[in-house]
Design an enzyme around this catalytic site. Sequence first.
Site, short mmCIF file in Angstrom:
data_model
loop_
_atom_site.label_atom_id
_atom_site.label_comp_id
_atom_site.label_asym_id
_atom_site.label_seq_id
_atom_site.Cartn_x
_atom_site.Cartn_y
_atom_site.Cartn_z
N ARG A 175 -6.18 -9.34 2.39
CA ARG A 175 -5.23 -10.33 2.91
C ARG A 175 -5.70 -10.93 4.24
O ARG A 175 -5.42 -12.09 4.53
CB ARG A 175 -3.85 -9.70 3.08
CG ARG A 175 -3.72 -8.70 4.20
CD ARG A 175 -2.34 -8.05 4.29
NE ARG A 175 -2.14 -7.08 3.23
CZ ARG A 175 -1.28 -6.06 3.33
NH1 ARG A 175 -0.55 -5.91 4.41
NH2 ARG A 175 -1.14 -5.21 2.35
N LYS A 199 -3.84 1.31 9.52
CA LYS A 199 -5.07 0.74 10.07
C LYS A 199 -4.73 -0.04 11.33
O LYS A 199 -4.03 -1.04 11.29
CB LYS A 199 -5.73 -0.17 9.02
CG LYS A 199 -6.14 0.59 7.76
CD LYS A 199 -6.59 -0.32 6.65
CE LYS A 199 -7.12 0.49 5.48
NZ LYS A 199 -6.07 1.21 4.73
N LYS A 253 -12.61 -2.80 10.43
CA LYS A 253 -13.07 -3.66 9.32
C LYS A 253 -12.17 -4.88 9.16
O LYS A 253 -12.60 -5.92 8.66
CB LYS A 253 -13.18 -2.86 8.04
CG LYS A 253 -11.90 -2.14 7.60
CD LYS A 253 -11.06 -2.93 6.65
CE LYS A 253 -9.78 -2.20 6.33
NZ LYS A 253 -9.08 -2.75 5.16
N TRP A 285 0.82 -1.20 0.00
CA TRP A 285 0.00 0.00 0.00
C TRP A 285 0.86 1.25 0.00
O TRP A 285 0.54 2.26 -0.65
CB TRP A 285 -0.95 -0.05 1.18
CG TRP A 285 -2.00 1.03 1.33
CD1 TRP A 285 -2.49 1.46 2.52
CD2 TRP A 285 -2.73 1.75 0.32
NE1 TRP A 285 -3.46 2.43 2.32
CE2 TRP A 285 -3.63 2.61 0.97
CE3 TRP A 285 -2.69 1.75 -1.07
CZ2 TRP A 285 -4.48 3.48 0.27
CZ3 TRP A 285 -3.55 2.62 -1.76
CH2 TRP A 285 -4.42 3.46 -1.09
N PHE A 315 4.34 -1.05 14.17
CA PHE A 315 5.65 -0.40 14.10
C PHE A 315 5.58 1.11 14.35
O PHE A 315 6.61 1.78 14.44
CB PHE A 315 6.27 -0.62 12.71
CG PHE A 315 6.47 -2.07 12.35
CD1 PHE A 315 6.82 -3.01 13.31
CD2 PHE A 315 6.30 -2.49 11.04
CE1 PHE A 315 6.99 -4.35 12.97
CE2 PHE A 315 6.48 -3.82 10.68
CZ PHE A 315 6.83 -4.76 11.66
N ALA A 328 -4.69 -2.62 -2.62
CA ALA A 328 -3.59 -1.89 -3.26
C ALA A 328 -3.29 -2.36 -4.67
O ALA A 328 -3.07 -1.53 -5.57
CB ALA A 328 -2.33 -2.01 -2.39
#
Length: 364
Positions: free
Chosen positions: A287, A138, A223, A31, A115, A171
């Site tokens: 994913r 997210k 989500k 992304w 991270f 993406a």
Amino acid sequence: MAPQLQEEITNTPLTAMGNKSKVTVIGSGNWGSVAAKLIASNTLKLDSFHDEVRMWVFQETLPGDEQLTDVINKTNENVKYLPGIKLGKNVVADPDLENAVKDANMLVFVTPHQFMEGICKRLVGKVKSNVEAISLVKGMEVKKEGPCMISSLISKQLGINCSVLMGANIANEIAVEKFSEATVGYRENREIAEKWVRLFSTHYFIVTPVQDIEGVELCGTLKNVVAIAAGFVDGLEMGNNTKAAIMRIGLREMIAFSKLLFTSVKDSTFFESCGVADIITTCLGGRNRKVADAFAKNGGKRSFDELESEMLQGQKLQGVSTAREVYEVLRHRGWLELFPLFATVHEICIGSLPPSAIVEYREH
């Protein structure tokens, strides 16, 4: 650099150059690379931005002992996370985080949420005071004092304003310029939100500003938990009716959870791209759904860590860690019974319940 591009820069008045915004993308996964491509296509066209877009890359050694940043700068392609897609010749990969941000006054954060705290700590005192940020991240951090959204983490640690961009954005589809939408969530400054809209918008990527930063960001965060549930349904071949029911229940819990955390959250936000559209696309093709499908097919006997490593080639899942963070909030506040889907997803992820438990409860 292309001759006409060099000529445009040479002929630009110094005063105009001084007023231009300089953009750095912090993150270079799937992304992040697509975000850099979108932004780079616009900085070349818009007079208010410097042409060059820096992209901070966590340095990795590729087969053949080549460094990922060197390969990106040589081929104009992120061969590991977005192979086959040219990013734009004005994208410059930089493995040095401090160097990547030093001249920027617009920062785009797009890394796995786990991270972010470490990245922000490294940037304290390294960014200009007039910097504007936007988070495409997210997830959320759960601390003793309660949940902290990533945009708030950035604002508090770096002392800068931070907007968010979320939406129904797989993406790889945007990378090949298939039509998509996104939502910019902002707190107060509409002018800044419109600037982010201009930076990201293309003929195939339509961006809408919404004054509800918490609502937009929670949509993008929660989500992924619903997508894990949808993946369990797919892995167990429960069918489309069941999946639609899980998506509806998930949306209901997303709205309720968001409003309990932030009373300012607007119902209308859930009908933007960041809301119902993102649930649909993530539950059909993301994913998180993909790996949860495999987890359920294996009867929960293979861990998410193992499946992530095998299936995602270095990309990170967000739904499993977000489910854990949401569960911690629910347990701490005594809300577990109010959110049976969210609670069940986490309990399946950690092996306390079998994947089939995703439909073995009743709404409260």
